[in-house]
Design a protein around this motif. Sequence first.
Motif, mmCIF file in Angstrom:
data_model
loop_
_atom_site.group_PDB
_atom_site.id
_atom_site.type_symbol
_atom_site.label_atom_id
_atom_site.label_comp_id
_atom_site.label_asym_id
_atom_site.label_seq_id
_atom_site.Cartn_x
_atom_site.Cartn_y
_atom_site.Cartn_z
ATOM 1 N N LEU A 93 -8.125 66.171 -24.887
ATOM 2 C CA LEU A 93 -8.147 64.797 -24.368
ATOM 3 C C LEU A 93 -6.717 64.391 -24.073
ATOM 4 O O LEU A 93 -5.819 64.696 -24.848
ATOM 5 C CB LEU A 93 -8.750 63.847 -25.405
ATOM 6 C CG LEU A 93 -10.200 64.102 -25.782
ATOM 7 C CD1 LEU A 93 -10.625 63.158 -26.892
ATOM 8 C CD2 LEU A 93 -11.110 63.939 -24.581
ATOM 9 N N TYR A 94 -6.505 63.699 -22.942
ATOM 10 C CA TYR A 94 -5.152 63.277 -22.606
ATOM 11 C C TYR A 94 -4.727 62.194 -23.599
ATOM 12 O O TYR A 94 -5.328 61.119 -23.642
ATOM 13 C CB TYR A 94 -5.092 62.766 -21.175
ATOM 14 C CG TYR A 94 -5.675 63.750 -20.182
ATOM 15 C CD1 TYR A 94 -5.169 65.052 -20.106
ATOM 16 C CD2 TYR A 94 -6.716 63.408 -19.342
ATOM 17 C CE1 TYR A 94 -5.702 65.968 -19.216
ATOM 18 C CE2 TYR A 94 -7.243 64.320 -18.445
ATOM 19 C CZ TYR A 94 -6.731 65.593 -18.391
ATOM 20 O OH TYR A 94 -7.261 66.500 -17.509
ATOM 21 N N PRO A 95 -3.694 62.455 -24.393
ATOM 22 C CA PRO A 95 -3.367 61.543 -25.492
ATOM 23 C C PRO A 95 -2.843 60.193 -25.031
ATOM 24 O O PRO A 95 -2.915 59.223 -25.771
ATOM 25 C CB PRO A 95 -2.295 62.306 -26.279
ATOM 26 C CG PRO A 95 -1.729 63.286 -25.319
ATOM 27 C CD PRO A 95 -2.813 63.626 -24.354
ATOM 28 N N HIS A 96 -2.315 60.121 -23.797
ATOM 29 C CA HIS A 96 -1.719 58.874 -23.348
ATOM 30 C C HIS A 96 -2.721 57.982 -22.638
ATOM 31 O O HIS A 96 -2.374 56.899 -22.203
ATOM 32 C CB HIS A 96 -0.540 59.175 -22.428
ATOM 33 C CG HIS A 96 -0.912 60.084 -21.287
ATOM 34 N ND1 HIS A 96 -1.174 61.420 -21.483
ATOM 35 C CD2 HIS A 96 -1.076 59.852 -19.987
ATOM 36 C CE1 HIS A 96 -1.480 61.976 -20.322
ATOM 37 N NE2 HIS A 96 -1.433 61.039 -19.395
ATOM 38 N N MET A 97 -3.968 58.442 -22.514
ATOM 39 C CA MET A 97 -4.960 57.625 -21.828
ATOM 40 C C MET A 97 -6.006 57.136 -22.829
ATOM 41 O O MET A 97 -6.282 57.804 -23.823
ATOM 42 C CB MET A 97 -5.675 58.450 -20.760
ATOM 43 C CG MET A 97 -4.776 58.980 -19.678
ATOM 44 S SD MET A 97 -5.787 59.787 -18.428
ATOM 45 C CE MET A 97 -4.587 60.834 -17.646
ATOM 46 N N TYR B 204 -4.190 70.947 -21.518
ATOM 47 C CA TYR B 204 -4.264 69.746 -20.683
ATOM 48 C C TYR B 204 -4.298 70.146 -19.219
ATOM 49 O O TYR B 204 -5.009 69.552 -18.411
ATOM 50 C CB TYR B 204 -3.060 68.839 -20.921
ATOM 51 C CG TYR B 204 -3.008 68.260 -22.317
ATOM 52 C CD1 TYR B 204 -4.129 67.654 -22.878
ATOM 53 C CD2 TYR B 204 -1.846 68.319 -23.062
ATOM 54 C CE1 TYR B 204 -4.075 67.131 -24.148
ATOM 55 C CE2 TYR B 204 -1.788 67.797 -24.339
ATOM 56 C CZ TYR B 204 -2.901 67.205 -24.875
ATOM 57 O OH TYR B 204 -2.848 66.683 -26.138
ATOM 58 N N ARG B 221 0.324 61.977 -13.514
ATOM 59 C CA ARG B 221 -0.582 61.389 -14.501
ATOM 60 C C ARG B 221 -0.583 62.126 -15.832
ATOM 61 O O ARG B 221 -1.013 61.596 -16.847
ATOM 62 C CB ARG B 221 -2.018 61.343 -13.948
ATOM 63 C CG ARG B 221 -2.230 60.353 -12.822
ATOM 64 C CD ARG B 221 -2.108 58.906 -13.271
ATOM 65 N NE ARG B 221 -2.970 58.588 -14.395
ATOM 66 C CZ ARG B 221 -4.221 58.186 -14.281
ATOM 67 N NH1 ARG B 221 -4.754 58.048 -13.101
ATOM 68 N NH2 ARG B 221 -4.930 57.913 -15.365
ATOM 69 N N PRO B 225 3.781 61.365 -18.110
ATOM 70 C CA PRO B 225 3.492 60.585 -19.331
ATOM 71 C C PRO B 225 3.702 61.379 -20.620
ATOM 72 O O PRO B 225 4.207 60.839 -21.600
ATOM 73 C CB PRO B 225 2.010 60.215 -19.183
ATOM 74 C CG PRO B 225 1.711 60.334 -17.749
ATOM 75 C CD PRO B 225 2.607 61.381 -17.208
ATOM 76 N N LEU B 226 3.357 62.661 -20.588
ATOM 77 C CA LEU B 226 3.528 63.443 -21.809
ATOM 78 C C LEU B 226 5.010 63.669 -22.112
ATOM 79 O O LEU B 226 5.398 63.829 -23.262
ATOM 80 C CB LEU B 226 2.800 64.790 -21.698
ATOM 81 C CG LEU B 226 1.277 64.711 -21.767
ATOM 82 C CD1 LEU B 226 0.657 66.083 -21.546
ATOM 83 C CD2 LEU B 226 0.822 64.153 -23.104
ATOM 84 N N HIS B 311 4.547 56.979 -23.950
ATOM 85 C CA HIS B 311 3.473 57.341 -24.858
ATOM 86 C C HIS B 311 4.081 58.186 -25.966
ATOM 87 O O HIS B 311 4.809 59.128 -25.703
ATOM 88 C CB HIS B 311 2.412 58.134 -24.114
ATOM 89 C CG HIS B 311 1.897 59.266 -24.903
ATOM 90 N ND1 HIS B 311 1.004 59.075 -25.907
ATOM 91 C CD2 HIS B 311 2.184 60.581 -24.870
ATOM 92 C CE1 HIS B 311 0.753 60.243 -26.455
ATOM 93 N NE2 HIS B 311 1.450 61.168 -25.852
#
Lengths: 366, 312
Positions: A93-97, B204, B221, B225-226, B311
């Motif tokens: 799962l994308y952790p930032h979403m 991911y 996206r 962000p990561l 994040h």
Amino acid sequence: MKVVLENLTKIFPSRNKKSDEQVVAVNNFNFEIPDGKLIGLLGPSGCGKSTTLYMISGLQAPSGGKILFGDEDVTDLSPEHRGVGLVFQNYALYPHMTVKQNILFPLENLKGEDAMSKAERLERAYQAAKLVQIDELMERKPSELSGGQQQRVAIARALVKMPRVLLLDEPLSNLDARLRLQTREEIRRIQRETKITTVFVTHDQEEAMSISDMIVVMKLGVVQQIGAPQDVYDNPVNLFVAKFLGTPPINVFEGKVVGEKLHIGAQAVLDVPGVADQEVFVGIRPEGFILDSNGPLTLNLNSVEVMGRDVSVVSWHTDALVPAIRSIIDADNKIDRDSETINFKLKPHKVFLFNKETEERIVVER
Amino acid sequence: MVNSKHKWKAWLYLSPAIILLLIFTVWPIINTVQLAFMENYDIMQALGGKKFTLGFGNFVSVLQYDGFLQMLGTTVLLCVITVPVSTMLALLIAVCLNSIKFLNRFLQTIFFLPYVTNSIAIGMVFAAMFNIIGNVPGLDSSLVSWGIFNDLLGVFGIKPINWINMGSGYWENIFVMVVYIVWNALPFKILILLGALQSVNKQYYDAAKVDGTSRARTFWRITVPLLSPMITYVVITGFIGGFKEYSSIVGIFGDTMGPPGNPGQLQTMVGFIYDSIKKNQGKASAAAIILFAIILVVTLINLKVSKKNTHY
């Protein structure tokens, strides 16, 4: 959507440049997965089950053979054009979403005629979330969810684009024992409701047996047996399959067939009509024992474990290939715990004979 | 926790560092603050036992200095251009380096080389690349060179530009500085971002691939962000470094902080502080404190902005 695997093969080149040794991860896999069924790929680690799954998804290219979805050859199609939903072992799962953004993500990728309006996307996302019962958690981040909830989000994300095939890689391995039981029922329910052809990979035979319509048992890249769970359990084709399925595991002895009688040690324990004289491996399921003081098989009693409904008798025998022989018998049986030995009669359909060289099953005519 | 019985040991092990920090960092800072508020400070008079009146005079004279706005402008300009450019370039190079396997280690080493090279030395090489030689009367005309950079522009039919020589313009100078500072800043940023990239879970990307995510969307996206915590770090340290820009300018223009004939054209805050130390230490101290305040405010703004987009 039926999925056909034709002579599917994956060979990994050797890591060591000097040696030519290759690793055959999947060897000549042939199987037609019927439409709308739940299939369990089962085997010990390194048996090629995950590789098979990744080849179906398109993330790994096969070295040989074909993959067909329905009548369409998808072997050379990239993952995004296959219409598969994939749930990773660690969910990815994308952790930032947020949960919502995660589920929406695959829909936002759709282009051209497949593209949807924002309202449509939201509706679909909520539908998928409802199906896996996480519609209350849509604004949370994955780090704020429990393992089971993350698992559901991953399934919702895979389902939201209505894939032709759903693939699950060790879906329950990161959950605790209780949650595992619950989640596997959940996966079964979701699969029944959506009727999407689903393939999942597991090393846990209980998991595969309990929810699959069919299981595929693999060993070192080679398919050993394909069938309905109960059929495979009742009729293993070889010693490996017999040993791999069942908890507690099957008890294996060295034995000998003389004059259509099966001998373990010096005792003739069972009639085996139609079997030629030879040395064999004998597999006896734990539930294949009947307590009988006049029974033909004498074992050395070790201990008796009470489990409530059943009693597990632990014993040993010099010809056994397992250190502890387990027999599951009804708790109503009275056992003399101080006795040194214990005698059993055997249920013929719970006893399997295997060729000593090939380990293939020797079928006994009854 | 450290047992109280052994606390003195902890202090003992820390003491060399603490003592050095007290002497060479804490005490100078305290001194700087003191000096900044002493009007008309003079070290000889101070040694003679003179007491100075306290006030904001030094600050006022720094802020009222004719070139103040220009040098602040140059400093801010260099920051605002070089930090985003170098961060984006570093991100691009890190992503490329991460995706190739062939010669990966070798290329990483190449990209890291500028980091271990002296910045004055790099400055001299850059100065040579932009330098026009041969406009000195009497020099053998076969030795005339417009500089490698102008020669390169010539290939595209662009006329030679006076980048850093006598009479060169402000924007030409700034361009050279931007090229030099960006190039100098890249290795550290690449190193940090590459490290962050390598620790991103590959699944991911697999998940994105199965879902048919385009490369650009995957980058914006998922990758960005990561990496955002590390990007934030790189940007903040970049701004702090940028406001202290000095040695890079010395490397190309020398400590006149400008091309021949026009010293001070590229004066920066730190350059001004060094200049003032020779004449008026109170004023230099006040300028240092003003610079500190500016960096503090910019960093706080940076943190505030990045908090929304980062994040963890």
